[in-house]
Every structure is written in structure tokens, then in C-alpha cells.
Design an enzyme around this catalytic site. Structure first.
Site, PDB file in Angstrom:
ATOM      1  CG  ASP A   1       3.973   9.425   3.655  1.00 22.88           C
ATOM      2  OD1 ASP A   1       4.908   9.216   2.882  1.00 22.88           O
ATOM      3  OD2 ASP A   1       2.829   9.022   3.462  1.00 22.88           O
TER       4      ASP A   1
ATOM      5  CD  GLU B   1       1.460   0.869   4.726  1.00 25.71           C
ATOM      6  OE1 GLU B   1       0.483   0.643   5.481  1.00 25.71           O
ATOM      7  OE2 GLU B   1       1.627   1.948   4.134  1.00 25.71           O
TER       8      GLU B   1
HETATM    9  C1  9WN Z   1       0.785   9.047   0.683  1.00 28.75           C
HETATM   10  C2  9WN Z   1       1.297   3.814  -1.096  1.00 28.75           C
HETATM   11  C3  9WN Z   1       2.009   4.940  -0.361  1.00 28.75           C
HETATM   12  C4  9WN Z   1       3.536   4.786  -0.383  1.00 28.75           C
HETATM   13  C5  9WN Z   1       4.237   5.729   0.588  1.00 28.75           C
HETATM   14  C6  9WN Z   1       3.632   5.533   1.971  1.00 28.75           C
HETATM   15  C7  9WN Z   1       2.125   5.789   1.915  1.00 28.75           C
HETATM   16  C8  9WN Z   1       0.595   7.641   1.246  1.00 28.75           C
HETATM   17  C9  9WN Z   1      -0.359   7.676   2.436  1.00 28.75           C
HETATM   18  O1  9WN Z   1       1.516   4.905   0.987  1.00 28.75           O
HETATM   19  O2  9WN Z   1       1.893   7.151   1.588  1.00 28.75           O
HETATM   20  O3  9WN Z   1       1.581   8.963  -0.478  1.00 28.75           O
HETATM   21  O4  9WN Z   1      -1.548   7.914   2.213  1.00 28.75           O
HETATM   22  O5  9WN Z   1       0.069   7.473   3.564  1.00 28.75           O
HETATM   23  O6  9WN Z   1       4.251   6.344   2.898  1.00 28.75           O
HETATM   24  O7  9WN Z   1       5.609   5.485   0.598  1.00 28.75           O
HETATM   25  O8  9WN Z   1       3.998   5.033  -1.673  1.00 28.75           O
HETATM   26  O9  9WN Z   1       1.765   2.583  -0.631  1.00 28.75           O
END
Ligand code: 9WN
Length: 444
Positions: A176, A412
Site C-alpha cells: 500500500d 505482519e
Molecule cells: C488494505 C490484509 C491486507 C493485505 C495488504 C496489506 C494490508 C489493507 C490495509 O492488509 O492492506 O488492503 O488496510 O492496510 O497491505 O497486502 O492484503 O492483510
């Protein structure tokens, strides 16, 4: 699989399975218990790869729940919302996804995608389950869904037929707030009235230091509003969308998933050649158009400016190696770059590689995708190193992934300078991919 593991590793397997059990809702696996309560697309693919080592039934249910929320045009959504859990931004009401005629009527979803690892996950579930009648029935169910998912990507996201699909939001990359998006985000000068009103939920669950800054969230929210205002009509969106990027990792994962789709069609007695051709076209396009000779890496391409994005992320090395795209000589130079202190492969730190060049402009050891170690990128890299015969490096990386989880927990992401865990704890894909590393060669 009969595991012959050292006692400390057998205990780690038990803990990893506990993380997945804890996050399992009965229908899908939450990526993290507090921060991410809904179902995410590439998380589910990666989690299913972990389940495929020991619980085919769970893997099938995970993927089926995601596939059942597909759009009529083939789009597999980034998020499938679970209406029981409200505390996430942006939620159902912010997306307005059901204003699209393509959105499903029976599920609430977001209106963007994530990297296409699903055909790969399906194939792995099939192979690891012993390829029996039930597994074949799952392949038969998944095949048309995967076909229309990949068709959607090539039809809607590659209008010029170049073999490279575009993403239109940083969230679509799965990475992101990577420095790869900085130049585009800076170009996106927003007036106050253009910034939607919203309230973040993430910084209540984890430290704000670990997460994207609010200027990034303003732009994430702006882009969501931009899509909703255009009714999620792709032709309208691409006319003036400020974020249109051909991302190296996304296209590499698509290329490999296309080969897996070819394999699925072969098993089912269908013609694999259209998928093989598309995979090879994408492989050639990545190798020709995204290669950066000077720095021995692949670079994302910004379709709005028409220029490569000069930001050095390890995903740009891991993805093409994973998908077998570079020739031997390019691969050798990429591995040499990974071995430098910029990424630290096989180095004294003993940690897996950082997500972004440690000496790169904008590097942070703790802020999300701006430098921390992510297990999925390292898992792709490990597979790539195996593929190219860098057995020692691959084994070292497998050991480093396992040690990090054993010593720090299933976080994470991790600080590449200290190894300390950050972001969500009890993170599902970290546990799932650690299981894959542990259970694939239990004697190793
Ligand atoms: C937005 C769920 C997701 C991952 C992504 C990670 C994070 C979300 C957020 O979490 O993104 O999609 O709210 O930050 O960057 O890779 O799929 O784990």
C-alpha cells in the site's frame, strides 16, 4: 504429510496452526484478528497454500468463500466484507460498490482487486490433496471462475493488449504505501474539498508509526471516491485515473498463475494453449519492457507519466525470479543485488530481505511497506531462488523465515534491522507460509 521435525519446530507448527484456527471464522480466515476482520483476496490465496499442507477442506472453503463473491465481469474483489464486523475503513458504505451493475447481489465487497495468486493456490490444493475425486470436483468448480478472473484482468486492465495489466490503486498492489507510489502520490495535489471525510480505524489497533501517514490515506480515499463516482466503469476510470501502474509483482504473479491455469485445464482435459500463450506474452513483456539494465532490476511502469518508477523494492526482484522470467545472466545480477547490504540476502543480519532498499530514499524499518520484512515477498523470493538453482540461498531464506517466526512471533511484518515484529500480531499469511516452509520438507 508425515512431519519429522525437531521438537522446537514441531511446536512452531502447532502455534502456526493455532493462529489460523484463531482467525478462522467458519467461512474464511481473517488476515489479522483486530486490524483486518474481513476476507482479503491475496491473503486467502496465500492462506490456502498454508492449509493445503494439512487441511484440504479448510483450503477449499477459504477459496470458495472468496470465489462466491466474484463480480459478474470476473473481478475477484480485494475485500469481501463480513457485515458482523464494522470497525474497518473503508467499509461497505464508503465503497458504494453495488452501484456497479457487475457487483454481486449476495455479497458486499470493495471495488478493486489484489494480486492474482488464486490459480496457483487452487493448483497447489489439488496437487497436495492427492488429486482424488473431491479435489478434481473442486478444480472443475474453480476453473471457469479463474478463467473469467484472468480474462477480466487481460480484457479490462490491458486494453492495448501489451501482455501487462495495470493496477489503479496502491491497495491493488498489496504493497500500500511502498515508496514506489511516492512520485504519483506527490503529483496528486488535492484541494481540501477533494479529500473525502473519513475516519481511520487502523491506528486504533496498531501503532500509528507502523502505518501509512494521513496524506497517503487521503489519496487512498480520494481514489476510492474517484472509482465510485464513475460507477466502477473501467473504461471511464482509465480515461483520467491519476494512478495507473504496470506493477512488476502483480504481473509476475499473474504470469505464474496463468501457467497454473494452463495446468488446471490440462488436468481437466481442456486446451491449455490459450493460457500458455498469454503467460509467455506476459513473461516476455515484463522482461522486455520493465527491465532496468543499469540497476539490474525490474521497475514498475507509470502509465500516466509514461516513465519507469525508479524505486527499488525487493518485490521487483522476487516476482520475476518466482515466475522464471529473467534469463540466467539477468538472474545472476539480480541475486548479486539482493546480496548487497541494500537487501541483505544471506547476509550477517540473518533476517529475510527488506521490502525496500535499506539505503533507498524513503526507507523506514518499521513503516509498513517502506522497508520492513514481509513474509510473502520472501516466500516468493525463496521459490524463485529454488527455481534458478540458488539452493543455498533458498535454504538460508527458508531457515530465516522460520527462525524469525520462532523468535518474534507471527507478525505482519518485521524490522529488518532488529527483527522485531510490527503491525498485526497473529497474522494469518505469516503463519500459513511458515507452515508451508516447515511442512514441505520436514526432514530438511
Ligand atoms: C488494505 C490484509 C491486507 C493485505 C495488504 C496489506 C494490508 C489493507 C490495509 O492488509 O492492506 O488492503 O488496510 O492496510 O497491505 O497486502 O492484503 O492483510
Amino acid at each position: 504429510m508425515v512431519a519429522v521435525l525437531r521438537p522446537d519446530l514441531a511446536e512452531l507448527v502447532r502455534q502456526a496452526k493455532m493462529v489460523l484456527d484463531f482467525n478462522w471464522t467458519g467461512e474464511y480466515t481473517k488476515p489479522g484478528p483486530r486490524l483486518y476482520p474481513h476476507q482479503w483476496s491475496w491473503d486467502s490465496g496465500l492462506v490456502a497454500i498454508g492449509y493445503s499442507c494439512y487441511d484440504t477442506g479448510r483450503a477449499v472453503r477459504e477459496l470458495t468463500h472468496l470465489f462466491d463473491a466474484r463480480w459478474k465481469n470476473g473481478l475477484l474483489p480485494q475485500i469481501v466484507f463480513d457485515p458482523r464486523f464494522g470497525r474497518y475503513f473503508p467499509g461497505i458504505d464508503f465503497w458504494h460498490a453495488d452501484e456497479s451493475p457487475d457487483a454481486p447481489s449476495h455479497a458486499k465487497t470493495s471495488g478493486i482487486v489484489q494480486p492474482p495468486v488464486h490459480a496457483t493456490a487452487v493448483m497447489r490444493v489439488y496437487r497436495r490433496s492427492g488429486e482424488g475425486a473431491q479435489a478434481r470436483a473442486f478444480l472443475e468448480y474453480a476453473y471457469p471462475i479463474l478463467r473469467s478472473w484472468h480474462d477480466y484482468l487481460y480484457r479490462e486492465r490491458d486494453p492495448e493488449g501489451e501482455g501487462l495489466v495495470y493496477i489503479r490503486h496502491p491497495w491493488e498492489s498489496g504493497m500500500d504505501n511502498s515508496p514506489m507510489w511516492d512520485s504519483i502520490m506527490m503529483r496528486l495535489q488535492l484541494r481540501p474539498e477533494e479529500i473525502p471525510t473519513y475516519q481511520r480505524a487502523d491506528t486504533h489497533a496498531v501503532s500509528a508509526e507502523d502505518r501509512p501517514v494521513s496524506a497517503e490515506y487521503d489519496r487512498f480515499a480520494y481514489l476510492v471516491r474517484f472509482f465510485a463516482d464513475r460507477g466502477y466503469d473501467e473504461a471511464r476510470i482509465r480515461q483520467d485515473c491519476p494512478f495507473l501502474v504496470q506493477d512488476v509483482l502483480f504481473n509476475s504473479l499473474l504470469c505464474e498463475a496463468e501457467r497454473d491455469l494452463a495446468e488446471i485445464s490440462r488436468v481437466l482435459g481442456e486446451d491449455p494453449s490459450p493460457f500458455e500463450r498469454r503467460a509467455e506474452k506476459t513473461a516476455r513483456a515484463i522482461d522486455r519492457r520493465l527491465w532496468d539494465e543499469e540497476h539490474a532490476t525490474y521497475l514498475d511502469h507509470d502509465l500516466v507519466s509514461g516513465c519507469p518508477i525508479h524505486a527499488y523494492a525487493s518485490s521487483n526482484l522476487a516476482g520475476p525470479l518466482y515466475a522464471g522470467i529473467p534469463g540466467e545472466e539477468r538472474a545472476r545480477r539480480m541475486v548479486a543485488l539482493l546480496e548487497t547490504p541494500c537487501f541483505g540476502l544471506g547476509g550477517a543480519h540473518g533476517t529475510p530481505v527488506a521490502s525496500y532498499d535499506r539505503y533507498g530514499y524513503g526507507f523506514s524499518p518499521v513503516r509498513y511497506w517502506r522497508g520492513p520484512v514481509w513474509i510473502n515477498v520472501n516466500w516468493f523470493l525463496m521459490r524463485g531462488l529454488e527455481r534458478y538453482g540458488y539452493g543455498e540461498h533458498a535454504a538460508g531464506l527458508r531457515g530465516a523465515i522460520v527462525s524469525l517466526c520462532r523468535d518474534e512471533g507471527f507478525y505482519e511484518y518485521f524490522d529488518p534491522t532488529t527483527g522485531m515484529g510490527h503491525g498485526s500480531d497473529l497474522f494469518s499469511w505469516t503463519a500459513a507460509l511458515a507452515l508451508d516452509c516447515l511442512l514441505e520438507n520436514p526432514g530438511a
